[in-house]
Design an enzyme around this catalytic site. Structure first.
Site, PDB file in Angstrom:
ATOM      1  N   SER A 165      -7.366   3.803   9.870  1.00  0.00           N
ATOM      2  CA  SER A 165      -8.159   3.879   8.788  1.00  0.00           C
ATOM      3  C   SER A 165      -7.541   2.885   7.457  1.00  0.00           C
ATOM      4  O   SER A 165      -8.265   2.202   6.919  1.00  0.00           O
ATOM      5  CB  SER A 165      -8.186   5.499   8.177  1.00  0.00           C
ATOM      6  OG  SER A 165      -8.919   5.468   7.040  1.00  0.00           O
ATOM      7  N   LYS A 197      -8.595  -1.148   6.065  1.00  0.00           N
ATOM      8  CA  LYS A 197      -8.866  -1.746   4.810  1.00  0.00           C
ATOM      9  C   LYS A 197      -7.945  -2.729   4.371  1.00  0.00           C
ATOM     10  O   LYS A 197      -8.366  -3.633   3.680  1.00  0.00           O
ATOM     11  CB  LYS A 197      -8.682  -0.298   3.998  1.00  0.00           C
ATOM     12  CG  LYS A 197      -9.985   0.501   4.044  1.00  0.00           C
ATOM     13  CD  LYS A 197      -9.922   1.858   3.055  1.00  0.00           C
ATOM     14  CE  LYS A 197      -9.080   2.665   4.046  1.00  0.00           C
ATOM     15  NZ  LYS A 197      -9.404   4.233   3.789  1.00  0.00           N
ATOM     16  N   HIS A 247       0.865  -1.164  -0.072  1.00  0.00           N
ATOM     17  CA  HIS A 247      -0.079  -0.165   0.083  1.00  0.00           C
ATOM     18  C   HIS A 247       0.872   1.292   0.029  1.00  0.00           C
ATOM     19  O   HIS A 247       1.746   1.374   0.809  1.00  0.00           O
ATOM     20  CB  HIS A 247      -0.886   0.063   1.266  1.00  0.00           C
ATOM     21  CG  HIS A 247      -1.656   1.373   1.292  1.00  0.00           C
ATOM     22  ND1 HIS A 247      -2.934   1.431   0.513  1.00  0.00           N
ATOM     23  CD2 HIS A 247      -1.575   2.547   1.953  1.00  0.00           C
ATOM     24  CE1 HIS A 247      -3.531   2.632   0.859  1.00  0.00           C
ATOM     25  NE2 HIS A 247      -2.751   3.222   1.634  1.00  0.00           N
ATOM     26  N   ARG A 290     -14.901  12.924   9.250  1.00  0.00           N
ATOM     27  CA  ARG A 290     -13.440  13.533   9.420  1.00  0.00           C
ATOM     28  C   ARG A 290     -13.250  14.570   8.587  1.00  0.00           C
ATOM     29  O   ARG A 290     -12.629  15.562   8.708  1.00  0.00           O
ATOM     30  CB  ARG A 290     -12.289  12.414   9.389  1.00  0.00           C
ATOM     31  CG  ARG A 290     -12.289  11.432  10.838  1.00  0.00           C
ATOM     32  CD  ARG A 290     -11.470  10.395  10.539  1.00  0.00           C
ATOM     33  NE  ARG A 290     -10.212  10.808  10.330  1.00  0.00           N
ATOM     34  CZ  ARG A 290      -9.376   9.896   9.478  1.00  0.00           C
ATOM     35  NH1 ARG A 290      -9.680   8.970   9.064  1.00  0.00           N
ATOM     36  NH2 ARG A 290      -7.972  10.426   9.236  1.00  0.00           N
ATOM     37  N   ASP A 315     -15.273   2.774   8.382  1.00  0.00           N
ATOM     38  CA  ASP A 315     -14.148   3.589   8.077  1.00  0.00           C
ATOM     39  C   ASP A 315     -14.716   4.502   6.798  1.00  0.00           C
ATOM     40  O   ASP A 315     -14.449   5.794   6.956  1.00  0.00           O
ATOM     41  CB  ASP A 315     -12.917   2.894   7.276  1.00  0.00           C
ATOM     42  CG  ASP A 315     -12.022   3.983   6.748  1.00  0.00           C
ATOM     43  OD1 ASP A 315     -11.408   4.649   7.361  1.00  0.00           O
ATOM     44  OD2 ASP A 315     -11.733   3.865   5.577  1.00  0.00           O
TER      45      ASP A 315
HETATM   46  N1  URA Z   1      -6.072   7.470   3.566  1.00  0.00           N
HETATM   47  C1  URA Z   1      -7.076   6.700   4.164  1.00  0.00           C
HETATM   48  O1  URA Z   1      -7.466   5.548   3.912  1.00  0.00           O
HETATM   49  N2  URA Z   1      -7.339   7.100   5.577  1.00  0.00           N
HETATM   50  C2  URA Z   1      -7.090   8.236   5.998  1.00  0.00           C
HETATM   51  O2  URA Z   1      -7.464   8.484   7.226  1.00  0.00           O
HETATM   52  C3  URA Z   1      -6.033   8.989   5.389  1.00  0.00           C
HETATM   53  C4  URA Z   1      -5.656   8.634   4.184  1.00  0.00           C
END
Ligand code: URA
Ligand code: CA
Length: 432
Positions: free
Chosen positions: A183, A187, A82, A168, A161
């Site tokens: 977050s 994922k 990632h 947010r 999320d």
């Molecule tokens: N990318 C994400 O997936 N989450 C965040 O909080 C910030 C960047």
């Protein structure tokens, strides 16, 4: 349990229990906790932080808020990579076939996403016909057979999320290490791989602009990974200037193909080898980073990585002829050079603003319904440390419209030319 007591506890700087974190995540996902109370708790976390245990529990609560992907029917150790944002970051396109060429299963999920250029899916669509509407069974079959496949993002992965990130975004609570780390990791964990290599970008084009913040974020994510039982490591890499030369979907596809031929930009090649070597190690296909790197270079030299890329594209409906003949990629109507306004050395290329310039051409999306023009984008002709003469081209614009004066202006404004500076370091640190 009452959410107001949980908010008060965090306001007072106390650590939340797993039950309290679950209560919040479950309640917010289901809609029994309203936005205003969730916002208050996010703001309390923003100022009071979370300890290591809370971060791991928050991550797992978000993972458990929805579906998770079971990759156990795929043989071997599944390693995911990632990258946190960036401009013109072509590493995924290079790494997927490169690592798969060493028989390491790459089972990727991808979406369109917003940003300067499209997501990995948009770039893959530059191979006409490529699609990722495949069933889970087909996906698993393809990874077992070819070692690489990409499937569309499941609608119900980490719904907590999705909801929290949107909240947010409008409450000034995006930029919080525990919230970003949980977050991203939620994922990755829900997507099912056994091991995760994180490429945390640092600099103007990155989410984290300072090296200190980037290291803190990387350490937070690696700790979460370890605490929830996934092999995780991070590399901190430079994003003060764009990576490689290409910014744009078809242009990045060509750049990835060049790199898989061993003819790509030096920085993209090096970062791909650094991240790839870590993936090979986590997949237990080498006993040292040196050995892993050698194996990767071998499959570039003998053409196996390139063959893998063709097989991967063709298996999902894409036109594999683009690999041997990149003229078959979508082509822009106009090529326009951006001249340097003075002579000197390139001192700085403000990555995020150059990304915006690509977006102005139509290479990326501002809202999720925007259509991306695969052919347009930028090719950087000069990077930091390069000498340039007045009038010489800094960037070639690939456009489908004639008037690109605002794009030229934006590029000239964001190339700083003056006294010599050395090119920035590419890899800052490795965190395990
Ligand atoms: N990318 C994400 O997936 N989450 C965040 O909080 C910030 C960047
Ligand atoms: Ca690039």
């Amino acid at each position: 349990m009452r959410i107001v007591d949980i908010i008060t506890k965090k306001v007072n700087g106390k650590a939340l229990s797993p039950a309290e974190i679950n209560f919040f995540i479950q309640g917010y996902t289901e809609g029994t906790i309203p936005d205003y109370q969730a916002s208050a708790l996010l703001m309390a976390i923003f100022f009071q932080d979370m300890n290591e245990d809370e971060r791991a529990h928050l991550t797992m609560a978000m993972v458990n808020s929805g579906e998770t992907i079971d990759l156990s029917a795929i043989e071997g150790i599944k390693v995911d990579k990632h990258s946190t944002g960036g401009v013109g970051d072509t590493t995924t396109l290079v790494l997927a076939p490169l690592v798969a060429a060493l028989d390491i299963p790459v089972a990727k999920m991808s979406g369109r996403g917003l940003g300067h250029t499209g997501g990995t899916l948009d770039k893959l669509e530059a191979a006409t016909g490529f699609h990722l509407e495949i069933s889970k069974e087909e996906f698993i079959h393809l990874v077992n057979q070819n070692k690489v496949a990409v499937i569309g993002q499941s609608g119900n992965l980490t719904p907590a999320d999705k909801k929290l990130y949107a909240l947010r975004d409008v409450t000034g609570t995006v930029n919080s290490i525990p919230l970003i780390a949980s977050s991203i990791m939620s994922k990755k964990i829900a997507a099912g791989s056994d091991a995760i290599v994180l490429d945390v970008k640092t600099g103007a084009g990155a989410f984290m602009k300072s090296l200190e913040d980037s290291i803190e974020l990387a350490e937070a994510m690696v700790k979460i990974g370890h605490n929830v039982g996934r092999h995780t490591m991070a590399v901190i890499s430079d994003m003060s200037q764009p990576l490689g030369y290409a910014i744009g979907n078809a242009l990045e596809m060509k750049e990835a193909i060049d790199t898989l031929k061993g003819e790509g930009p030096e920085d993209l090649m090096e970062l791909s080898l650094v991240l790839g070597s870590q993936m090979v190690m986590l997949a237990k296909k080498a006993t040292s980073l040196e050995e892993a790197r050698k194996k990767l270079i071998e499959v570039i030299k003998n053409g196996k990585a390139l063959e893998k890329f063709k097989l991967f594209l063709a298996s999902q409906g894409g036109d594999p002829s683009i690999v041997d003949n990149t003229d078959n990629l979508p082509q822009a109507k106009y090529k326009i050079e951006v001249p340097a306004l003075k002579s000197g050395f390139v001192r700085k290329i403000v990555a995020d603003e150059i990304g915006v310039a690509a977006m102005l051409l139509g290479a990326g999306r501002a809202t999720k319904d925007d259509k991306v023009d695969l052919a347009v984008g930028l090719m950087l002709r000069k990077k930091v440390g390069d000498e340039v003469k007045q009038g010489e081209s800094l960037v070639t614009i690939y456009a489908n419209r004639e008037d690109v004066s605002s794009v030229i202006q934006k590029i000239q404004d964001n190339y700083e030319i003056g006294e010599f500076v050395a090119a920035p370091k590419l890899i800052y640190q490795t965190i395990t």
